[in-house]
Structure formats: C-alpha cells, structure tokens
Design an enzyme around this catalytic site. Sequence first.
Site, mmCIF file in Angstrom:
data_model
loop_
_atom_site.group_PDB
_atom_site.id
_atom_site.type_symbol
_atom_site.label_atom_id
_atom_site.label_comp_id
_atom_site.label_asym_id
_atom_site.label_seq_id
_atom_site.Cartn_x
_atom_site.Cartn_y
_atom_site.Cartn_z
ATOM 1 C CG PHE A 1 1.443 4.696 8.833
ATOM 2 C CD1 PHE A 1 0.436 5.326 8.126
ATOM 3 C CD2 PHE A 1 1.509 3.303 8.759
ATOM 4 C CE1 PHE A 1 -0.485 4.606 7.377
ATOM 5 C CE2 PHE A 1 0.594 2.571 8.013
ATOM 6 C CZ PHE A 1 -0.403 3.222 7.323
ATOM 7 C CB THR B 1 4.066 2.275 5.032
ATOM 8 O OG1 THR B 1 3.796 3.298 5.993
ATOM 9 C CG2 THR B 1 4.879 1.168 5.690
ATOM 10 C CG ASN C 1 -5.247 5.436 2.053
ATOM 11 O OD1 ASN C 1 -4.813 6.577 2.059
ATOM 12 N ND2 ASN C 1 -5.012 4.583 3.039
ATOM 13 C CG ASN D 1 -0.072 12.447 2.792
ATOM 14 O OD1 ASN D 1 0.620 11.711 3.497
ATOM 15 N ND2 ASN D 1 -1.266 12.082 2.322
ATOM 16 C CE LYS E 1 -8.697 5.501 4.087
ATOM 17 N NZ LYS E 1 -8.474 6.677 4.950
#
Length: 355
Positions: free
Chosen positions: A117, A181, A249, A113, A220
């Site tokens: 955000f 991001t 992540n 993916n 995280k």
Amino acid sequence: MRPAYALARPLLFRLDAETAHHVTLRGLDLIHAVAGGLLLPRPPKPFPTRVLGLTFPNPVGLAAGLDKNGAHIDSLFALGFGFVEVGTVTPRPQAGNPKPRMFRVPEHLAVINRLGFNNEGVDALVRNVERVRNRRGVLGINIGKNKDTPNELAEADYLHCLERVYPLADYITVNISSPNTAGLRELQEEQALRRLVGSLREAQERLGAHHGKRVPMLVKIAPDLSESDIEAAARVLSDLQVDGVIATNTTVGRPDVEHLPVADEAGGLSGRPLMAQATTVLRMMRTRLPEAIPLIGVGGIVSGADAVTKMAAGANLVQCYSGLVYRGPALIGECVEAMRRRKEAPSRGHVPPVG
C-alpha cells in the site's frame, strides 16, 4: 507495424520491475499529452454493460494497484478500459515495504509483489481525481488501512477514506485481502468482516443521503480462503447486502512457480499462475451469493479466452493488471472482443471449467 508496446517491452524489461512500472506510466502520460490517441492502440468498439446501477462502456477494467494515487487516470482511460480502479489508498501517506519489492516471472507471465500500500495518502488522491479532465468510463477507488493501524482500529481508517472519496467515486472497493500489509487478511474472518463491513454499509447509506447519490461499495477477497471461509464471507456479504464482490486479490501460494528461485520472495503472486485458483474462488462465490450481488473477476487474465472463462464462472465484469505487463494494451481490446462474442453467441462452443 509492430504495436508500440511490443517495441518498448524489451527496453522496459531491462529495468527492475518497479522502475519499469513508473517509466511506463510517465511515458503513457507523455504520449497522451503530446500525441493524443495517435500512438495508442485503437480503443475497442463500445460494448455497454450495465452493472452496479452503472453503465460501463465495456466490461474490461484495470485492477487496483497500478495507479495507487490516481495520478494517471486520463491516460489509462485512453487505453480503452471500460473502468479504471485506482488505489489502494490509505488515510495517511506511507512508503510501503522496503525495495526491491516487485519481481517478474516472465516464463510464467507472472509477477510477485510486496509493495505494501505505498501511496501518498487519500488527500493527494482526492486532489488528483478532482483534476481529471476526461473521465471516459467508470472510476473505482480502492481503500485500505495504514500499515501501523492495528486491526481493532482499522474501521476508522476505512471510514475516513470512504468519506473522503465518496463524492468522487463511481464505486468504492474495500480492500481487506492484500497479503502485503501484516494482519490485513484477518479482517476477512467472519465476525471481523461483519463488524467492519456493517459499519461501512451504515456509513455508505448516510453518505448517500448527504450527497444525494448512492455510490456502490464492493469488497475484494483473497484467493487463499478455504471453502468454509468462502461460505462465511458469502453469508456476511449477503446479509449486509453489499453491492458487489471482487474475486480475487493476489495469492501467497506459489502455484506453477514453486521450483523457481523467485518463489522464495515474499509477497502476492499474480498473473497466469493465479488464474485457476482465482477463478475457482469466483465460481464458489457465485454459487453462494444471490444473483443481485454482481462479481468482478480478476486474477490471471492474460488473453481474451481467460476473460471469457471468468464470465463463464460468474463474472459480470473483469479486471486486468499483470497480464498488461506481458501483453500490453492490446490485451484490453482482445478481452472486450472475446467477451462480446461470447455474449452475442453464448451457445457456440463450451468454455471448460477452471480449477
């Protein structure tokens, strides 16, 4: 009788991944509203687990990303999760990256993916959380920065989100590890990490005094950190006495899928191919952090055995996401029961190392 998700999955897989994601959540809300628990899997038997000063009904949670706006919390808890983490949420609404931006890799039980955000902003999330009727477990809220906020100003974005969600969250996660991001992962560099988390820790204590409750704050991290990066991050997080760490992540690498055409798609890889890498980072963090800092293991869990492997590597709790795409809600109970068996009989058998 076949589980409802086993019947629905072939239909969902005819849709593109992101459309199927939204259809699934809307369907879950409808089932929950109309039929209650009649059409949902039987929740796991309670397995109370005390971590972060909180009592979790069971140690299996939903990772951030599935419900970015906190719009489906009641329905998700009804599936039997011990905790649900919503977000990542940013101060202002943003559309995320251009579509298509989610891709299944079914032969490897994986997902790529590059959502970026995409969310309606922190004010919308706050309104949704305030409407929750039956919080059956622990609620985490994952916070980030807007895409157009430069890293030198990121602190203000995180502080704004922290202040807005603090009264509503059972714990808060600081997301500095999404690959979707641009530049975000640079905030994991030692000095940048120390500045950001130090500022957030000060705000956490200030907010705790103001609201009369202390909400744990976790960080995280990415699975792509080098050993020296892990050591530096552990040093900073230990010095600043964060409440917990989530490892990990998604990865920008393509383990096991590099030969497939979909491997050329930009974004983070999750699911089974991430298991070894994420668990290695989890184990490395466990050996470098004080025992007082608990760990949540996430990345690659597609079976109860995977959840047990995370426990053996040092996880106090685990989270699922991509595994649910392929296994459905049955994965939750399977993980809870596997973890229960391991805790009740830790001497039975040997869990092989991962990585």
